[in-house]
Design a protein around this motif. Structure first.
Motif, short mmCIF file in Angstrom:
data_model
loop_
_atom_site.label_atom_id
_atom_site.label_comp_id
_atom_site.label_asym_id
_atom_site.label_seq_id
_atom_site.Cartn_x
_atom_site.Cartn_y
_atom_site.Cartn_z
N UNK A 115 62.33 9.61 -58.53
CA UNK A 115 61.21 9.56 -57.61
C UNK A 115 61.35 8.40 -56.65
N UNK A 116 60.83 8.62 -55.46
CA UNK A 116 60.66 7.55 -54.48
C UNK A 116 59.17 7.27 -54.39
N UNK A 117 58.77 6.08 -54.80
CA UNK A 117 57.35 5.73 -54.95
C UNK A 117 56.93 4.82 -53.79
N UNK A 118 55.74 5.08 -53.29
CA UNK A 118 55.14 4.22 -52.26
C UNK A 118 53.74 3.81 -52.67
N UNK A 119 53.39 2.54 -52.45
CA UNK A 119 52.06 2.03 -52.78
C UNK A 119 51.62 1.08 -51.67
N UNK A 120 50.40 1.30 -51.18
CA UNK A 120 49.87 0.52 -50.07
C UNK A 120 48.43 0.13 -50.37
N UNK A 121 48.18 -1.17 -50.49
CA UNK A 121 46.81 -1.66 -50.63
C UNK A 121 46.30 -1.96 -49.22
N UNK A 122 45.49 -1.07 -48.69
CA UNK A 122 45.02 -1.19 -47.31
C UNK A 122 43.68 -1.91 -47.20
N UNK A 151 28.18 -7.98 -54.01
CA UNK A 151 27.72 -7.09 -52.95
C UNK A 151 28.83 -6.93 -51.92
N UNK A 152 29.22 -5.69 -51.67
CA UNK A 152 30.22 -5.36 -50.67
C UNK A 152 29.63 -4.36 -49.69
N UNK A 153 30.20 -4.32 -48.50
CA UNK A 153 29.82 -3.36 -47.48
C UNK A 153 31.07 -2.57 -47.10
N UNK A 154 30.98 -1.26 -47.17
CA UNK A 154 32.11 -0.42 -46.79
C UNK A 154 32.38 -0.61 -45.30
N UNK A 155 33.57 -1.05 -44.93
CA UNK A 155 33.82 -1.35 -43.51
C UNK A 155 33.83 -0.09 -42.66
N UNK A 156 33.56 -0.30 -41.38
CA UNK A 156 33.59 0.81 -40.43
C UNK A 156 35.02 1.15 -40.03
N UNK A 157 35.88 0.16 -39.99
CA UNK A 157 37.29 0.34 -39.69
C UNK A 157 38.10 -0.66 -40.51
N UNK A 158 39.40 -0.40 -40.60
CA UNK A 158 40.30 -1.33 -41.25
C UNK A 158 40.79 -2.35 -40.23
N UNK A 218 54.63 5.59 -32.65
CA UNK A 218 55.10 6.16 -31.39
C UNK A 218 54.08 6.05 -30.27
N UNK A 219 52.80 5.84 -30.60
CA UNK A 219 51.77 5.75 -29.57
C UNK A 219 50.59 4.96 -30.11
N UNK A 220 49.75 4.40 -29.22
CA UNK A 220 48.55 3.68 -29.69
C UNK A 220 47.58 4.58 -30.44
N UNK A 221 47.58 5.88 -30.17
CA UNK A 221 46.68 6.79 -30.87
C UNK A 221 47.01 6.84 -32.36
N UNK A 222 48.27 6.71 -32.71
CA UNK A 222 48.65 6.71 -34.12
C UNK A 222 48.11 5.47 -34.81
N UNK A 247 44.07 3.02 -38.66
CA UNK A 247 43.12 1.96 -38.99
C UNK A 247 41.71 2.49 -39.24
N UNK A 248 41.54 3.79 -39.32
CA UNK A 248 40.28 4.35 -39.76
C UNK A 248 40.22 4.32 -41.29
N UNK A 249 39.03 4.25 -41.81
CA UNK A 249 38.86 4.22 -43.26
C UNK A 249 39.13 5.62 -43.82
#
Length: 560
Positions: free
Chosen positions: A89-96, A125-132, A142-146, A151-153
């Protein structure tokens, strides 16, 4: 709250169960925990509050207590090989996401030694962010849209314990090779000698379900050679399997409006529905041929999951995924939305006077116009249409609703996991002599699933945070060169202008004397500037230069 006190039945049960647990244990209690739900659900800007209860069976020293709200993506790709030793397996893990809770030092035990049998309580107490944060997506794109999409939750994804509405387990049609999880975590860390890793005295985490608010994006700009979608399709209509043609049928549809998931706190039980329209056209080979009777229309929703052990540089699609890629994978599952009989839909005959081959050529050059909803219900002629001949059209309305036995996550794109949806429409019709199978024509349309947020949520930040955000934005603007300091005040000292005589080559001396003797054309003299202009707009007299100096002093603005 003082130590050793637990309000409510849930806290009393947790306190009583401590005596049967490990010597060092942690319990995490949410304030809005519902006893009828096995998981708590939140969206953007929702508050997640509660308490951390720690009770040790023996005296335990620790160096640090960490309470965090974390989001983690886990993926893996199975390596395909012909021999067993090369498989794996090739494993990937990302804590965003990782938010830390500040802890009041007065709540910590003396000398950071948790005494045996003493219950320690730490609120959070935490607040779920609106964006990352932008730092969570630092790979090349490849583009700013990506980058904006990454960076969306992202929603909770791929965990069977979190799929559904929190009360019933449902399939979210995600493969086990991709998971997105959110958790509240509490760790007591004990430091070791210098040069060695620290150890955990205790570590506990509970999962929470996140369904972020997602707005519907604009329709896609789909080219004619796109392999993922078919918004228009043509097909020959035959008398039988090996018999002659009756004509050519055309089906087309615009991109439909997406499904809209209701807010988590406004689950009314109403079906989540949308509608689209399929426009049909039949071009017969001669005037005596009648259009084929319509049979049924079936709509299916395909849930496409893209995942990889490395980040995506683009927004993935079915055609961009290689089946032999050892770093990325693709999984698809379909669910039927509706099946309707359309035999009662009647064809409408047109005399063909308003049609021409010119409209067909426009369709070929502007195929992406189908990406937007069109007000015209008549499809353009097919490739077999004879100009001026009659043709038939029909319009079919297709209402659709999401089934209740599945869990649907909003459309999203993260660095290593993406979920998109495709709407498959199959229109069947009847032809004389067709006994083996019923002929049909299919369309593949892109469709989105969006989600409403918390209507009562508001962004609350402190003055220090607002000042820090403003400072960072100004620094970024200055770094990108968008701002330049300038002053509109009059200059302290008027600059001196001196006339410099240009050096003229000897070969051009005669031309210059000749041009000075000529009079400028009418309309080229400027009153108030004290000089004349030659052809080409070049001033030659010293009076014009002196007047320019005076005007420059009167209208000078210093730009720093």
């Amino acid at each position: 709250m003082s130590r050793g006190m637990l309000p409510g039945k849930r806290r009393s049960a947790a306190l009583q169960s401590f005596s049967f647990r490990k010597p060092s244990d942690v319990d995490i209690i949410l304030d809005d925990e519902d006893e009828h739900s096995f998981v708590s659900s939140y969206t953007n800007l929702d508050k997640i509050s509660g308490q951390i209860l720690i009770k040790c069976g023996k005296d335990s020293s620790f160096h640090e207590l960490e309470i965090s709200f974390e989001g983690v993506t886990e993926t893996y790709i199975e390596k395909v090989a012909t021999t067993a030793p090369t498989s794996g397996r090739t494993i990937g893990r990302h804590r965003f996401l990782k938010l830390l809770q500040p802890i009041d030092p007065s709540l910590l035990p003396e000398n950071r030694v948790a005494r045996a049998g003493v219950l320690y309580t730490f609120p959070f107490e935490f607040v779920v962010p609106d964006r990352l944060l932008d730092q969570q997506c630092t790979h090349r794109v490849d583009s700013p849209q990506v980058h904006e999409a990454h960076t969306r939750v992202p929603p909770s994804f791929g965990d069977p314990m979190l799929a559904g509405d929190g009360q019933t387990l449902q399939d979210d049609m995600a493969p086990e090779m991709s998971k997105i999880q959110y958790m509240i975590r509490a760790r007591m860390v004990k430091a070791r000698a210098t040069g060695t890793r620290s150890s955990d005295v205790t570590d506990k985490a509970i999962k929470v379900r996140i369904v972020p608010a997602v707005d519907e994006d604009p329709p896609l700009n789909i080219s004619e050679d796109n392999k993922d979608f078919e918004l228009r399709k043509e097909k020959d209509v035959r008398k039988g399997l090996f018999k002659g043609k009756l004509g050519r049928i055309t089906a087309e549809a615009p991109q439909p409006s997406g499904f809209r998931l209701p807010a988590l706190k406004n689950q009314s039980g109403c079906p989540i529905s949308t509608m689209t329209t399929v426009n049909l056209r039949f071009d017969p080979i001669d005037d005596k041929v009648q259009p084929p009777p319509l049979g049924s229309i079936v709509s299916k929703l395909r849930a496409q999951t893209f995942f990889g052990s490395v980040p995506f540089r683009h927004l993935p699609s079915r055609s961009s995924v290689n089946a032999w890629d050892t770093q990325r994978g693709f999984f698809v599952q379909s669910v039927e939305l509706s099946s309707r009989c359309i035999s009662s839909v009647e064809w409408r005959k047109h005399d063909g006077m308003g049609s021409s081959t010119a409209s067909l050529s426009r369709r070929q050059s502007n195929f992406s116009d189908l990406s937007m909803a069109s007000t015209e219900n008549t499809p353009d002629p097919s490739s077999a249409y004879r100009p001026g001949s009659p043709f038939y059209t029909a319009k079919v309305l297709v209402p659709m609703s999401l089934p209740r036995n599945r869990s649907f996550t909003p459309t999203f794109h993260s660095c290593s996991v993406s979920r998109t949806y495709v709407l498959d429409l199959n229109v069947s019709y009847h032809t004389p002599g067709a006994t083996v199978s019923t002929p049909s024509i299919q369309l593949r349309l892109p469709i989105q699933i969006s989600a409403e947020g918390n209507p009562d949520a508001t962004v609350t930040i402190s003055e220090e945070e607002a000042e820090a955000i403003a400072t960072r934005e100004v620094d970024e603007e200055l770094a990108e060169g968008r701002f330049s300091s300038r002053s509109l005040a009059p200059p302290m000292q008027i600059p001196e202008y001196s006339e410099t005589q240009p050096r003229v080559l000897p070969a051009f001396q005669g031309l210059r004397r000749q041009s000075e003797q000529q009079q400028g054309p009418p309309g080229y003299s400027l009153a108030g500037w004290g000089g004349s202009l030659l052809r080409g707009g070049v001033a030659t007299t010293s009076e014009s230069l002196s007047a320019f100096q005076t005007a420059a002093r009167a209208n000078s603005v210093s730009v720093m």
